[in-house]
Design a protein around this motif. Structure first.
Motif, PDB file in Angstrom:
ATOM      1  N   ALA B 188       0.953  -1.211  -0.204  1.00 49.25           N
ATOM      2  CA  ALA B 188       0.074   0.046  -0.140  1.00 49.25           C
ATOM      3  C   ALA B 188       0.886   1.317   0.028  1.00 49.25           C
ATOM      4  O   ALA B 188       0.552   2.207  -0.756  1.00 49.25           O
ATOM      5  CB  ALA B 188      -1.083  -0.052   1.205  1.00 49.25           C
ATOM      6  N   VAL B 189       1.972   1.151   0.733  1.00 46.78           N
ATOM      7  CA  VAL B 189       2.812   2.425   0.926  1.00 46.78           C
ATOM      8  C   VAL B 189       3.454   2.729  -0.288  1.00 46.78           C
ATOM      9  O   VAL B 189       3.533   3.784  -0.837  1.00 46.78           O
ATOM     10  CB  VAL B 189       3.789   2.203   2.201  1.00 46.78           C
ATOM     11  CG1 VAL B 189       4.895   3.246   1.949  1.00 46.78           C
ATOM     12  CG2 VAL B 189       2.983   2.478   3.454  1.00 46.78           C
ATOM     13  N   SER B 190       3.955   1.617  -1.000  1.00 46.75           N
ATOM     14  CA  SER B 190       4.980   1.954  -2.051  1.00 46.75           C
ATOM     15  C   SER B 190       3.876   2.278  -3.288  1.00 46.75           C
ATOM     16  O   SER B 190       4.414   3.025  -4.105  1.00 46.75           O
ATOM     17  CB  SER B 190       5.686   0.664  -2.472  1.00 46.75           C
ATOM     18  OG  SER B 190       4.777  -0.497  -2.607  1.00 46.75           O
ATOM     19  N   VAL B 191       2.644   1.811  -3.304  1.00 45.63           N
ATOM     20  CA  VAL B 191       1.880   2.088  -4.561  1.00 45.63           C
ATOM     21  C   VAL B 191       1.617   3.637  -4.492  1.00 45.63           C
ATOM     22  O   VAL B 191       1.542   4.492  -5.291  1.00 45.63           O
ATOM     23  CB  VAL B 191       0.440   1.529  -4.521  1.00 45.63           C
ATOM     24  CG1 VAL B 191      -0.470   2.006  -5.283  1.00 45.63           C
ATOM     25  CG2 VAL B 191       0.786   0.183  -4.852  1.00 45.63           C
ATOM     26  N   SER B 192       1.164   4.094  -3.162  1.00 44.19           N
ATOM     27  CA  SER B 192       1.072   5.613  -2.729  1.00 44.19           C
ATOM     28  C   SER B 192       2.281   6.739  -3.184  1.00 44.19           C
ATOM     29  O   SER B 192       2.290   7.329  -3.729  1.00 44.19           O
ATOM     30  CB  SER B 192       0.648   5.963  -1.337  1.00 44.19           C
ATOM     31  OG  SER B 192      -0.187   4.904  -0.888  1.00 44.19           O
ATOM     32  N   LEU B 193       3.502   5.917  -2.516  1.00 43.78           N
ATOM     33  CA  LEU B 193       4.546   6.796  -2.892  1.00 43.78           C
ATOM     34  C   LEU B 193       4.868   6.751  -4.448  1.00 43.78           C
ATOM     35  O   LEU B 193       5.206   7.737  -5.130  1.00 43.78           O
ATOM     36  CB  LEU B 193       6.013   6.003  -2.138  1.00 43.78           C
ATOM     37  CG  LEU B 193       5.717   6.540  -0.501  1.00 43.78           C
ATOM     38  CD1 LEU B 193       6.934   5.677   0.088  1.00 43.78           C
ATOM     39  CD2 LEU B 193       5.779   7.877  -0.419  1.00 43.78           C
TER      40      LEU B 193
END
Ligand code: ATP
Ligand code: MG
Lengths: 372, 220
Positions: B188-193
């Motif tokens: 989730a975090v890497s998709v957002s970043l």
């Protein structure tokens, strides 16, 4: 030369057909400015846009230098006609230099030469190329944009120009300045120009010929002087206004109206001679000149003096003179403002060439009328 | 703490997935630009055509991505592409149409008619007028549409992991199936970043493509 033959344009609108231009024929000689003039919606813009085929005529023909515009590819035709639209229409994404060079670039001309030409044109309208070539339109004042709009139309040196109220979006003072600039350029360039305006003063100033339109019909096509002197019908007469005689003043030069046969006095002439000159001329003043022929004063008829008085002791200073190249409007304005019923007319060296009186002004307008 | 250990320990894998993710989105949006920009320009010629095209493009975007992937399995299986990279790319192409067509259409129709008239009156052909005047003026708005498409489809592509397209969504789908919060959060975090980073890069590209003459108040 531009020739319109029975040009008609009918727009089909939901409310039925609109005859925007109705059987208009006219012929404009090469190198002249024709101003299309008339009330709003009378068909000026439509007539103009048919010349560069932005609008296709319903019927009628247009010839430019004898060539039928229908027989010319519209894109080639437009590149050979300078076009200034009413809204100026500079491309905001292009620099001033690139805007000026739009048509030369379309024609594939050498870039170095066209940029040099752009710089020349900017200088011609008093804009420093070093400061302005790289600017964008939003970084220009309204007057500067208008100037760039006009020189953009000149860049490819087209023989024919179409200008739709080119100086419309500008304040009256700057407009006069640009008009004068443009007329000076036209002196040298001698383009054949169709110029749309709804300002009679502008038309009288710019035009060699004025075409007056009313609801699509051409009411009169004549030189400004002839138009003002002899309106063809009551519509034209009321359109020109009841002060049209005054408008003609700007069409006559001082040199054409001034009296050249008169006696000037010298400062050391005896007063008695001054009296004789005044009596013979019937004028309220006589002009006194120095040894170089420059006006130095004026002698009034009611000056009281002893027998041995000199003209120079009694003369009052001249409050105003007018150049022989000026137009009568300026001269009359100065006669009124300075209360000078006898106005000395001088050449470039300030030497007295003639005098202007109210009577001579009226006479010259009348004789212009008689010439027609 | 666990999660950070997991992330730092799997940087290589994250990079791999991210690259795959970006490749799906960029290939698809790249193809979408080639189709949607000309369509957006073409429909400025007819209000009726514009209404129809924008209607279908809007419909398209309301189909949930999971349903779209499901639909494509039977459709593409006969040619051997029921799952994986190809259906993911096709889905992103379809979803990208609306933002790009709509923004292109709006931007081109909003070009000042006076500028169009000046361009035609000076002797530009249709193509020259588009290239020299209308597209340069429309670029900021078209680029905004492209950025919307890219950001939106970075999310869509995350779900494409379920049809085996790979990408950062793999962490999420595994995290869910294995009840592993470390993978879930990493995904989730890497998709957002990724979405934020690519949007910033595209914003920079947009600035470079926009003529200085169109920027408001560039000087202090
Ligand atoms: N595209 C069009 N469709 C329908 N009617 C039109 C169109 N263009 C112009 N007209 C009509 O034709 C007539 C002449 O219009 P035109 O634009 O030539 O007037 P104009 O003399 O330039 O007026 P203005 O001084 O206000 O610019 C007007 O009645 C106008 O409403
Ligand atoms: Mg008009």
């Amino acid at each position: 030369m531009i020739r319109l033959e029975h040009l008609t344009k009918v727009f089909n609108t939901p409310n039925g057909p609109v005859r925007a231009v109705d059987d208009v024929s006219l012929e404009l000689p090469e190198g002249e400015i024709c101003v299309l003039l008339g009330p709003s919606g009378c068909g000026k813009t439509t007539s103009m846009k048919m010349i560069n085929r932005l609008i296709e005529p319903t019927s009628g023909k247009i010839y430019i230098n004898g060539r039928d515009t229908d027989a010319t590819d519209p894109i080639q035709l437009r590149r050979s006609i300078g076009y200034v639209i009413q809204q100026i229409g500079l491309f905001p994404n292009k620099t001033v230099a690139d805007n000026i060079c739009v048509v030369p670039d379309l024609l594939g001309w050498d870039r170095k030469k066209t940029r040099a030409r752009a710089a020349e044109l900017l200088e011609l309208v008093g804009m420093d190329p070093a400061a302005f070539m790289g600017r964008y339109p939003k970084e220009l004042s309204g007057g500067q944009q208008q100037r760039v709009g006009v020189i953009r139309a000149l860049a490819a040196d087209p023989p024919v120009m179409l200008m739709d109220e080119p100086f419309g979006a500008i304040d009256p003072i700057n407009r006069e300045v640009i008009q004068d600039e443009f007329l000076r350029m036209q002196q040298a360039l001698r383009k054949t120009i169709i110029f749309v305006s709804h300002d009679l003063d502008e038309a009288v100033k710019m035009a060699d010929k004025i075409a007056i339109f009313r609801s699509g019909r051409l009411e009169q096509f004549a030189s400004p002087d002839r138009l003002l002197a002899n309106p063809a019908n009551s519509f034209v007469e009321s359109f020109l206004g009841s002060d049209r005689a005054l408008k003609r003043l700007r069409l006559v030069r001082v040199a054409e109206a001034m009296l050249t046969e008169f006696d000037a006095l010298r400062g050391d002439d005896p007063h008695a001679r001054g009296k004789v000159v005044l009596e013979e001329s019937g004028l309220p003043f006589a002009i006194v000149v120095d040894e170089n022929g420059r006006p130095t004063g004026c002698l009034a008829g009611n000056a009281e003096a002893g027998v041995d008085a000199k003209v120079g002791d009694l003369a009052r200073p001249v409050r105003a003179t007018i150049s022989t190249d000026a137009d009568l409007r300026l001269a009359v304005a100065s006669m009124f403002a300075q209360d000078m019923p006898v106005l000395p007319c001088v050449d470039d060296g300030g030497r007295l060439k003639g005098i202007l009186t109210y009577r001579s002004v009226v006479k010259s307008l009348a004789s212009a009328e008689a010439r027609e | 703490m666990d999660i950070i250990w997991f992330m730092t320990g799997n940087l290589g894998l994250i990079g791999e997935h991210a690259l795959r993710h970006v490749s799906i989105v960029f290939v698809a949006v790249g193809i979408a630009v080639v189709t949607a920009v000309p369509i957006g320009i073409a429909i400025t010629q007819s209000k009726a055509a514009a209404d129809v095209v924008l209607y279908f493009a809007s419909m398209m975007i309301t189909v949930p991505s999971i349903a779209l992937f499901g639909l494509m399995i039977p459709l593409l299986s006969p040619i051997g592409y029921g799952i994986g990279y190809v259906p993911a790319v096709i889905a992103v192409i379809l979803y990208s149409q609306l933002p790009i067509i709509r923004n292109t259409y709006t931007a081109i129709s909003n070009v000042d008619p006076a500028l169009r008239e000046a361009a035609v009156g000076m002797g530009m052909s249709t193509f020259q007028r588009l290239r020299q005047v209308e597209i340069p003026l429309a670029i900021p708005v078209i680029m905004t549409g492209i950025r919307t498409a890219v950001v939106m489809n970075i999310g869509v592509t995350a779900i494409a992991a379920y049809i085996g397209a790979g990408g950062l969504g793999t962490f999420i789908s595994r995290g869910i199936s294995q009840s592993d919060p470390r993978q879930l959060v990493t995904g989730a975090v890497s998709v957002s970043l990724l979405a934020i980073a690519i949007d910033l890069i595209l914003l920079l590209v947009q600035k470079l493509l926009t003529s200085k003459g169109l920027v408001e108040e560039s000087r202090q």
